[in-house]
Design an enzyme around this catalytic site. Structure first.
Site, PDB file in Angstrom:
ATOM      1  N   GLY A   1      -7.112  -5.873   4.371  1.00  0.00           N
ATOM      2  CA  GLY A   1      -6.879  -6.727   3.202  1.00  0.00           C
ATOM      3  C   GLY A   1      -5.697  -7.665   3.400  1.00  0.00           C
TER       4      GLY A   1
ATOM      5  N   ARG B   1     -12.529  -6.091   8.488  1.00  0.00           N
ATOM      6  CA  ARG B   1     -12.319  -4.646   8.443  1.00  0.00           C
ATOM      7  C   ARG B   1     -13.113  -3.899   9.522  1.00  0.00           C
ATOM      8  NH1 ARG B   1      -9.272  -2.857   4.245  1.00  0.00           N
ATOM      9  NH2 ARG B   1      -9.152  -4.109   2.363  1.00  0.00           N
TER      10      ARG B   1
ATOM     11  N   ASP C   1      -5.010   2.578   8.470  1.00  0.00           N
ATOM     12  CA  ASP C   1      -6.207   2.771   9.286  1.00  0.00           C
ATOM     13  C   ASP C   1      -6.178   1.876  10.529  1.00  0.00           C
ATOM     14  OD1 ASP C   1      -7.517   4.773   7.848  1.00  0.00           O
ATOM     15  OD2 ASP C   1      -8.344   3.336   6.420  1.00  0.00           O
TER      16      ASP C   1
ATOM     17  N   LYS D   1       1.423  -3.637   7.590  1.00  0.00           N
ATOM     18  CA  LYS D   1       0.967  -4.525   6.524  1.00  0.00           C
ATOM     19  C   LYS D   1       0.221  -3.740   5.470  1.00  0.00           C
ATOM     20  CE  LYS D   1      -2.894  -5.071   5.951  1.00  0.00           C
ATOM     21  NZ  LYS D   1      -4.360  -5.115   5.827  1.00  0.00           N
ATOM     22  N   THR D   2       0.410  -4.005   4.240  1.00  0.00           N
ATOM     23  CA  THR D   2      -0.468  -3.652   3.116  1.00  0.00           C
ATOM     24  C   THR D   2       0.307  -3.787   1.822  1.00  0.00           C
ATOM     25  OG1 THR D   2      -1.860  -2.050   1.984  1.00  0.00           O
ATOM     26  CG2 THR D   2      -0.133  -1.092   3.332  1.00  0.00           C
TER      27      THR D   2
ATOM     28  N   ASP E   1      -0.354  -2.273  -0.660  1.00  0.00           N
ATOM     29  CA  ASP E   1      -0.366  -0.963  -1.314  1.00  0.00           C
ATOM     30  C   ASP E   1       0.944  -0.200  -1.151  1.00  0.00           C
ATOM     31  OD1 ASP E   1      -2.940  -1.734  -1.694  1.00  0.00           O
ATOM     32  OD2 ASP E   1      -3.888   0.001  -0.756  1.00  0.00           O
TER      33      ASP E   1
HETATM   34  P1  FBP Z   1      -5.343  -2.788   3.188  1.00  0.00           P
HETATM   35  O1  FBP Z   1      -5.127  -1.312   3.089  1.00  0.00           O
HETATM   36  O2  FBP Z   1      -6.263  -3.195   4.266  1.00  0.00           O
HETATM   37  O3  FBP Z   1      -4.041  -3.527   3.255  1.00  0.00           O
HETATM   38  O4  FBP Z   1      -6.037  -3.299   1.858  1.00  0.00           O
HETATM   39  C1  FBP Z   1      -5.561  -2.875   0.631  1.00  0.00           C
HETATM   40  C2  FBP Z   1      -6.363  -3.409  -0.521  1.00  0.00           C
HETATM   41  O5  FBP Z   1      -5.798  -4.604  -1.014  1.00  0.00           O
HETATM   42  C3  FBP Z   1      -6.449  -2.339  -1.598  1.00  0.00           C
HETATM   43  O6  FBP Z   1      -5.365  -2.444  -2.484  1.00  0.00           O
HETATM   44  C4  FBP Z   1      -7.790  -2.602  -2.211  1.00  0.00           C
HETATM   45  O7  FBP Z   1      -8.353  -1.441  -2.737  1.00  0.00           O
HETATM   46  C5  FBP Z   1      -8.616  -3.074  -1.046  1.00  0.00           C
HETATM   47  O8  FBP Z   1      -7.716  -3.674  -0.160  1.00  0.00           O
HETATM   48  C6  FBP Z   1      -9.674  -4.067  -1.452  1.00  0.00           C
HETATM   49  O9  FBP Z   1     -10.436  -4.371  -0.335  1.00  0.00           O
HETATM   50  P2  FBP Z   1     -11.389  -5.620  -0.184  1.00  0.00           P
HETATM   51  O10 FBP Z   1     -10.511  -6.798   0.126  1.00  0.00           O
HETATM   52  O11 FBP Z   1     -12.254  -5.278   0.972  1.00  0.00           O
HETATM   53  O12 FBP Z   1     -12.097  -5.804  -1.472  1.00  0.00           O
END
Ligand code: FBP
Length: 551
Positions: free
Chosen positions: A81, A145, A176, A202-203, A205
């Site tokens: 993400g 992803r 991951d 990165k994230t 979250d």
């Molecule tokens: P990452 O763990 O890859 O940084 O992504 C986090 C996130 O933003 C979460 O907060 C959310 O649940 C998810 O990605 C949403 O994923 P997508 O962009 O595939 O809808």
């Protein structure tokens, strides 16, 4: 192309570096610290990572000048993400490489890890880089992803690297993706490919952190963006006094975003998933506790309020967690059969038949739309896509129906009108705050030092981040020390341990001390929009979480 005035101004911004990284780049080297071990499952991790297990902690230091550094070809990939600051990681890496040797090349893999497998690349140049400095988004090379996990894929990665003479790959990703980076590093080392792999945390979250990695990039900007919006809604609620706003906040698993936003804005209710799990709260317990506050506020004449709901909540409610685990296993083990079921009714019937008695009861009691959302495709890591489960609407529905019962019993004379919101994608590509712009540029710049020092299987690390940038430190943390074994797709796998909200930690304690007051008073705080220019205490302040954790 037309650029906004802010974008033009941000091109001129010079990210702040830690003192050590301001030294001439060819003087930068590393000092080896103590050897490391994961906190749990150490023996299993050692067996799985014989080449990279137990590597030492690394500190970036000034050494003697080495004017004869050879040019390097480095590949870079954005994974998962979006998170504000990704472009600056690439800019920092590019600048360090070019300063070290103008003949060095930075090659971007397009569209995430699949770009490596499909040999889709672009070479970074001053023109490309300058267009993306201090901007949000991952569009400079795109993200994806795709999971790199099989030996066949690893061999393709090595072949593609050889085509471009790439001797190092930088993987910018979450837990991951950095787990995959570590597996790739181990494989490359065992096969003596001469290709190193360095990760960058990165994230938005905020759950890729530990004693050494203080924060993942993007958390700062995303939480400040959401807090601005929550503050605006609080002001609206306080003005109109007619709605209860249920706001779901992104964060697939941990509740760091929700907690940080609560600390910044003082909502009436903020649910913290980790507490729900620790106290084994049921969905009904959560609903009853919201209802309690709605009734109490209504007795004070306040038929309005703000509820923050973490995106990952559903997986932390014990009965729901069990249900999701059972569904995940069923979907993983019977993937082919499940695909033959064409309608939702057929799927739900088959799932219900194969669930345990308790889970089947929970599944049947959920509204149709939530059942559907629970059966949707998993992400490539086998996770439920929680951003697509409308927990905020589920809670509104259940609170509303409980309040109607109370009204009929004469126990709730008030009114309950609701609005629902989901803040997630709004924050992932914002212009990085000064903190994220500086932090990310430093992470990228420092990744070059780890590469030039011949390291592999490390995450670029910038520390002391609650202080001003000149006091930050730089170094590297071995990925294997962050791993443990977890069940994925029904099998035990080595993965980086997710950092959940620590219920003994300062951020949660401060929230807990204040939440009763925030529930009944309307003690809202309005953070306003992120500021990029002005006094450091307005523009450069880190998150409250980071400040409290560093105390
Ligand atoms: P990452 O763990 O890859 O940084 O992504 C986090 C996130 O933003 C979460 O907060 C959310 O649940 C998810 O990605 C949403 O994923 P997508 O962009 O595939 O809808």
């Amino acid at each position: 192309m037309e650029f906004s005035p802010l974008q033009k101004a941000r091109y001129e911004y010079v990210p702040k570096l830690p003192e050590v990284l301001k030294k001439p780049v060819n003087k930068l080297t590393v000092k080896t610290g103590k050897t490391t071990r994961p906190e749990s499952d150490a023996d299993e991790i050692n067996t799985l990572f014989p080449e990279t297990f137990g590597a030492p902690l690394i500190e970036t230091v000034e050494g003697s000048s080495d004017e004869n550094r050879a040019p390097l070809n480095v590949g870079v990939v954005l994974s998962g993400g979006q998170a504000p600051g990704g472009h600056n990681v690439i800019c920092g890496l590019y600048d360090a490489l070019k300063k070290s040797h103008p003949g060095s090349k930075l090659i971007g893999f397009l569209g995430g890890p699949s770009g490596i497998l499909e040999n889709k690349t672009v070479e970074m140049s001053d023109t490309v880089i300058d267009e993306y400095r201090n901007t949000g988004g991952f569009d400079i090379i795109g993200s994806g992803r795709t999971k790199l996990e099989s030996e066949v894929q690893f061999d393709i990665c090595a072949d593609v690297c050889r085509i471009h003479d790439i001797t190092s790959i930088v993987i910018i990703g979450g837990d991951d993706s950095n787990t995959n980076a570590a597996v790739l590093a181990e494989y490359f080392k065992a096969k003596q490919t001469g290709i190193s792999v360095i990760g960058v945390p990165k994230t938005i979250d905020g759950d890729l952190k530990n004693e050494y990695i203080e924060v993942s990039f993007g958390f700062d900007t995303a939480t400040k963006t959401y807090a601005e919006l929550i503050g605006n809604i609080e002001r609206d609620a306080n003005s109109a006094k007619k709605y209860w706003h249920f706001i779901k906040l992104m964060g697939r698993s941990a509740s760091h975003i929700c907690l940080e936003c609560a600390l910044q804005t003082h909502p009436n209710i903020a649910i913290i998933s980790e507490e729900v799990e620790a106290e084994k709260q049921t969905l009904n317990d959560i609903v009853n506790s919201i209802v309690h506050t709605v009734v109490k506020r209504s007795e004070l004449g306040k038929n309005y309020g703000i509820v923050l709901v973490p995106e990952g909540l559903i997986e932390f409610i014990p009965e729901m967690k069990l249900l999701i685990e059972e569904i995940n296993t069923l979907l993983a083990e019977h993937e082919e059969h499940f695909k033959t079921l064409n309608t939702f009714e057929e799927q739900a019937r088959w799932i219900n038949k194969n669930l345990s008695k308790d889970s089947s009861y929970v599944f049947s009691s959920l509204p149709d739309n939530i059942q559907r959302q629970l059966l949707m495709d998993r992400d490539p890591h086998g996770n439920v896509q929680v951003s697509r489960i409308e927990t905020e609407k589920l809670l509104i529905e259940m609170v509303d129906s409980r309040l109607s019962e109370l009204k009929n019993e004469g126990k709730f004379p008030g009114k309950f009108s609701s609005q629902h919101h989901f803040f997630g994608y709004e924050g992932r590509c914002a212009f990085p705050s000064n903190f994220d712009a500086d932090y990310c540029y430093s992470l990228g710049y420092n990744a070059y030092v780890l590469i030039a020092s011949g390291l592999t299987g490390y995450i670029s690390t910038i520390g002391n981040t609650a202080k001003s940038a000149d006091q930050w430190t730089a170094g590297g943390t071995p990925v294997t020390m962050m791993m443990n074994l977890e069940k994925r797709h029904g099998k035990m796998k080595p993965v980086i341990k997710k950092a959940l909200v620590d219920l003994e930690g300062n951020p949660f304690k401060v929230f807990k001390e204040n939440r009763e007051k925030w529930a009944l008073k309307s003690d809202y705080v309005f953070p306003g929009a992120i500021q990029y220019y002005g006094p450091a205490e307005v523009c450069d302040a880190p998150t409250i979480t980071l400040k409290l954790e560093s105390e």
